[in-house]
Each structure stands twice: as C-alpha cells, then as structure tokens.
Design a protein around this motif. Structure first.
Motif, mmCIF file in Angstrom:
data_model
loop_
_atom_site.group_PDB
_atom_site.id
_atom_site.type_symbol
_atom_site.label_atom_id
_atom_site.label_comp_id
_atom_site.label_asym_id
_atom_site.label_seq_id
_atom_site.Cartn_x
_atom_site.Cartn_y
_atom_site.Cartn_z
ATOM 1 N N TYR A 72 28.263 49.835 71.428
ATOM 2 C CA TYR A 72 29.340 49.295 70.580
ATOM 3 C C TYR A 72 28.914 47.973 69.939
ATOM 4 N N VAL A 73 29.236 47.810 68.652
ATOM 5 C CA VAL A 73 29.048 46.536 67.952
ATOM 6 C C VAL A 73 30.335 46.215 67.195
ATOM 7 N N GLY A 74 30.997 45.125 67.576
ATOM 8 C CA GLY A 74 32.178 44.683 66.835
ATOM 9 C C GLY A 74 31.816 43.539 65.901
ATOM 10 N N ILE A 75 32.537 43.439 64.790
ATOM 11 C CA ILE A 75 32.291 42.354 63.834
ATOM 12 C C ILE A 75 33.600 41.588 63.620
ATOM 13 N N PHE A 76 33.540 40.289 63.815
ATOM 14 C CA PHE A 76 34.671 39.403 63.576
ATOM 15 C C PHE A 76 34.238 38.329 62.587
ATOM 16 N N ARG A 77 35.236 37.617 62.038
ATOM 17 C CA ARG A 77 34.874 36.505 61.143
ATOM 18 C C ARG A 77 35.952 35.441 61.175
ATOM 19 N N CYS A 78 35.588 34.240 60.703
ATOM 20 C CA CYS A 78 36.573 33.187 60.442
ATOM 21 C C CYS A 78 35.981 32.194 59.456
ATOM 22 N N GLN A 79 36.849 31.382 58.899
ATOM 23 C CA GLN A 79 36.430 30.299 58.003
ATOM 24 C C GLN A 79 36.472 28.995 58.782
ATOM 25 N N TRP A 80 35.437 28.187 58.627
ATOM 26 C CA TRP A 80 35.424 26.864 59.261
ATOM 27 C C TRP A 80 34.728 25.889 58.319
ATOM 28 N N ASN A 81 35.410 24.825 57.966
ATOM 29 C CA ASN A 81 34.797 23.782 57.136
ATOM 30 C C ASN A 81 34.261 24.363 55.824
ATOM 31 N N GLY A 82 34.991 25.361 55.283
ATOM 32 C CA GLY A 82 34.591 25.947 54.004
ATOM 33 C C GLY A 82 33.465 26.958 54.099
ATOM 34 N N VAL A 83 33.057 27.326 55.318
ATOM 35 C CA VAL A 83 31.947 28.258 55.520
ATOM 36 C C VAL A 83 32.463 29.498 56.251
ATOM 37 N N THR A 84 31.965 30.680 55.854
ATOM 38 C CA THR A 84 32.314 31.924 56.546
ATOM 39 C C THR A 84 31.366 32.137 57.731
ATOM 40 N N PHE A 85 31.939 32.302 58.913
ATOM 41 C CA PHE A 85 31.174 32.603 60.121
ATOM 42 C C PHE A 85 31.489 34.039 60.547
ATOM 43 N N TYR A 86 30.441 34.795 60.879
ATOM 44 C CA TYR A 86 30.598 36.148 61.419
ATOM 45 C C TYR A 86 30.190 36.132 62.891
ATOM 46 N N PHE A 87 30.811 37.021 63.659
ATOM 47 C CA PHE A 87 30.552 37.083 65.101
ATOM 48 C C PHE A 87 30.280 38.524 65.507
ATOM 49 N N ILE A 88 29.173 38.727 66.215
ATOM 50 C CA ILE A 88 28.823 40.060 66.719
ATOM 51 C C ILE A 88 29.366 40.197 68.143
ATOM 52 N N ASP A 89 30.192 41.227 68.350
ATOM 53 C CA ASP A 89 30.906 41.394 69.620
ATOM 54 C C ASP A 89 30.302 42.530 70.444
ATOM 55 N N ASN A 90 30.026 42.227 71.704
ATOM 56 C CA ASN A 90 29.716 43.252 72.689
ATOM 57 C C ASN A 90 29.894 42.618 74.059
ATOM 58 N N GLU A 91 30.906 43.044 74.777
ATOM 59 C CA GLU A 91 31.252 42.369 76.038
ATOM 60 C C GLU A 91 30.166 42.516 77.099
#
Length: 481
Positions: A72-91
């Motif tokens: 499994y590979v999950g993809i999340f994201r958020c904005q911080w300080n005007g920059v897009t951050f992506y996060f790869i999820d696997n518990e």
C-alpha cells in the motif's frame, strides 16, 4: 516555469532530527515563484506532532510491488508557508517512534520503499517535475531508478536529478544481495563503477554516480570531500565527477533567528543597539546559570552535539589552562557519554566559571547566542554548520576551525586591514585553538571598539535562505536551460 520536487527523509516543521530538515523545509519558500514551483515530498511519519497530522489532506492511494509483495502507498498533502508538501503513507514502514532507527537494514528497506513510492506517486499528484532534488543517502536510489525502470515511461524521460550530500559520513551501505532484493535492480547496477563499493552496496554512491548534478553544503566541503581525509572512501568518484559538483552554503531562517524579535531573550537588541543592550542578556544568563555576575569576563558559548567530529577533544585538552583566565564557558548539548561527563566534571571543578547543560533546549540555545561574547566551533570536519551563522546573526563572535562551511562563512579578523567577522585557526590542534581564543579575548578586553566593529560586520552578513535559493536557481537553470 521550472518544476522542482525535493524528495527527502525529513523537513521542518513536520519532522526534524538535524540540519537536513531545515534545508528541505525552509529553502523551497525562498525561490522566485515567477520562475520556479518547488515542492517537497517526505514520508508520513506516525511520530509527527498531531497538529501537523491534522493538517494533511488525503489525495489517493495505490498498490506497488515491493520486496516480493503488493504494498500500500497512500498520498497526502498540505500547504505550509506557501509551499506544497506531499507525504507518502505506509504504516508498516513509518509508524515508529522516530524518523530513523538504529537498525540500518530496516532503514534501508524503509527508505528504498519511500524512494520508489515517491517516483511511482508522481503521475497521481498533478505535478510534473523537471528536476528531482534528492537529499542524502535516504533518497540516493532515486537517480538510479530514474536511469533504470522509470526511464522508459514518457512521463519520466526528461527528468533531471540532483543529489545533495549533507554529510558524506552516512552512505546507506549493506550487503549486495539484500539491497538488490529491496531495490529490484539487476546485477548490472552492482558493479564497482555503480552501486558496489568495497564488496557492499552503497546507496549514496549510486546517487552520486547517476545524478545529473551533485551539490554539497559549502564550497570548501565540496573541495575537501575530493581528498582522502574527508572523502570517506568516495573521494575518487567525487574527483571524477568534480565538474558536476558544487558547494552551496546553507542558510538560517532570519525570522526565527532575529535578536530584535526573539522572545527567548531577556532583552531584545539590534545592530544599532547591541552595544548597550546585549550586555543585559549576559547578566541575565549569568544569573540564570549561577555564574559570577561579571561584565568583563569573556563568555564563550558552545551549542553542539558532543561528538568527536565537533572537536570536543581539543576543548578537553586546554580547559584547565583556559579556566585560569577571566573566562566563562557555557555548554549546551548532548552526545557521547565521555564528553557529557567531561563537561560535567569541569562544571564541578570550575563551578563559578563553567556551566554544562547536558540536554537540549531551544530557549537556552537562543539565550546563549544572544548573551555570549564569543561562540566556539573547533570542528574536525563541518560540511556546513549552522551555529556559526546564528552566532553571527546575534553579534556573538565565532571562533572556528577553518574547515568546510566554517571556513566559507567566518572571515578571519585582520587587525591591520580592519576586516573579518570572527577568529579562526587552521590545524586540528588544541593550543592553536587556545591561541585563537586568547587573541579574541585580547581584542575584547583591550580594543573594544574594534571588537564592536567585528560584531557589526558579522550582523551585516547575509546567510538567509534567500541567498542560498538564488544559487540553487542558477544551478537548476544550468541543468535544464
């Protein structure tokens, strides 16, 4: 518009264990947004603070073949300080209590998974990077994958890769069979001119061989790592690739480190007011730590990991001599037990002139930068170093050994030309260091106007991330005109 994706194992404010996180988290916001869209991808660690996990927005998930099973590979994201951050999820891989573990084999499995998942996720995030910028061994396999299995698809074909070496000492090495299983790469890649080094597989080496450009975190360190002493057995390869290697010094966040607005300080000050105001912080710190209240004592700060790399042996060697003079030493940090106990011993022996704070505190670190007269960094090697940049920003005069980023950022004082921002010494020698400390103290005691001019020049220097970003922009333009 050039699209750049940083792929790394940590980034402020989400997860931090060292200076790598500062670079990855702070630098992207400083690029010229008219010409560069720079984004970041890191693992989604369970050990992140809950407030950051609550910010994340789920995008999608997919399954990827990895290490013999569908994963499994999950993809999340958020904005911080005007920059897009992506996060790869696997518990399974990222649910531990810290970003890294003491088990190198497990970390290799985790970060090779992350690197492959990061590249596989790209078509699903509505962002097509022109350049992928990897950091340290944890993502060193990315340029290899771009050359191998990901090269065939049209989506990836023209992507360029950069690898930044933050500390060459850490390379991600293990036996060839294990790494071949994790990476899924053919035997072709495990030859001495590729990933194999001294009978083992070396992930960082693979990144250096296959990346289109290589950077490290200071100009001098880029030169040093081409020599046997600093090269950690990769000096031959780095020499062979010297035309693609450049050093760009790190920066610090001038908002976080600003004596005019720093709420940790007892007394705020600026370049215009430090002559009258900074001394109040020194008195407050002396009171807080139980040191003798003495404006004339030459107060030296050390904020450091207490390891051999940081030159702590030199301090041990001359401490008894140093304590015979009108000097106070304030230490903050943790590290190897022998060095922690050494400073505890000196705290006990010279109780009114030496304070060992064997823990880490953001607040106390700011107080040391904002209160001491001088800041000591006698490192054996120092790829960049951030503490000397903070010291300059706070008008605390650095005393450093001329190595790596210390040599690039601290200009030695020249009393005849009236230049310089600190005091330096060349050889890894305790009495050479002691002479530099005595020279600095002599100027502090007998030539206070000159001392204040050294502080002026240090506080004028620009080591903000904006300065670093301009140099990275030039490199990206060179890499992909």
């Amino acid at each position: 518009m050039k699209n750049v994706l940083f792929i790394a194992s940590e980034a402020v404010p989400f997860i931090k264990t060292g200076g790598l996180a500062d670079v990855v988290g702070s630098l992207p916001a400083c690029f010229d947004k008219r010409y560069f869209d720079v984004r970041v991808m890191i693992p989604k660690y369970n050990c992140m603070y809950q407030k950051y996990k609550d910010m994340l927005e789920y995008i999608t998930n997919f399954y990827m073949d990895y290490n013999g099973r569908s994963t499994y590979v999950g993809i999340f994201r958020c904005q911080w300080n005007g920059v897009t951050f992506y996060f790869i999820d696997n518990e399974y891989y990222f649910s531990g209590e810290s970003a890294y573990t003491s088990d190198m084999k497990w970390d290799l499995e985790r970060f090779i998974f992350f690197s492959r998942a990061a590249l596989s996720a790209l078509p699903l995030i509505d962002f097509h990077p022109d350049i992928i910028h990897c950091h340290d061994w944890q993502t060193g396999i990315v340029p290899v994958y771009l050359h191998d299995s990901f090269h065939e698809g049209e989506f990836y074909r023209d992507m360029k890769s950069v690898i930044t070496i933050h500390n060459l000492k850490f390379q991600g090495t293990w036996d060839v069979k294990t790494v071949q299983n994790y990476t899924g790469l053919s035997s072709y890649y495990f030859a001495p001119d590729k990933l194999e080094a001294y009978k083992d597989a070396n992930i960082l080496k693979g990144g250096i061989v296959f990346a289109d450009a290589i950077t490290t975190v200071s100009r001098t360190y880029a030169e040093e790592i081409k020599t046997e002493f600093y090269g950690e057995k990769l000096d031959g390869l780095l020499k062979a690739r010297e035309h693609d290697l450049r050093g760009i010094v790190n920066g610090i966040d001038y908002n976080d480190y600003n004596p005019e607005t720093d709420n940790f300080l007892a007394n705020k000050y600026s370049k215009k007011t430090f002559r009258k105001e900074k001394i109040k912080n020194k008195r407050a710190l002396q009171d807080q730590l139980g040191l003798e209240r003495n404006d004339g004592a030459f107060m030296i700060g050390i904020v450091s990991r207490l390891t051999g790399q940081k030159g702590i042996d030199l301090v041990a060697y001359i401490m008894d001599e140093l304590m015979q003079e009108d000097v106070q030493v304030v230490v903050l940090g943790t590290g190897e037990e022998q060095y922690e106990n050494m400073f505890r011993h000196f705290d006990w022996k010279y109780n009114n002139r030496c304070r060992a704070n064997i823990y880490y505190s953001e607040e106390l670190s700011h107080k040391i930068y904002g209160s001491c007269d001088a800041f000591l960094m006698p490192s054996l090697f120092e790829p960049c170093g951030l503490s000397q940049l903070m010291a300059l920003r706070y008008g605390t005069v650095p005393i450093v050994r001329e190595t790596g980023g210390l040599k690039d950022t601290v200009i030695p004082y020249n009393e005849y030309e009236g230049t310089g921002t600190g005091f330096t010494f060349t050889n890894f020698n305790a009495h050479e260091m002691l002479n530099a400390i005595r020279y600095a103290r002599g100027v502090f005691v007998a030539h206070r106007r000159e001392w204040n001019k050294i502080i002026d020049r240090g506080m004028d220097a620009d080591f903000s991330w904006w300065n670093s970003a301009r140099q990275y922009q030039e490199m990206y333009d060179w890499l992909k005109p």
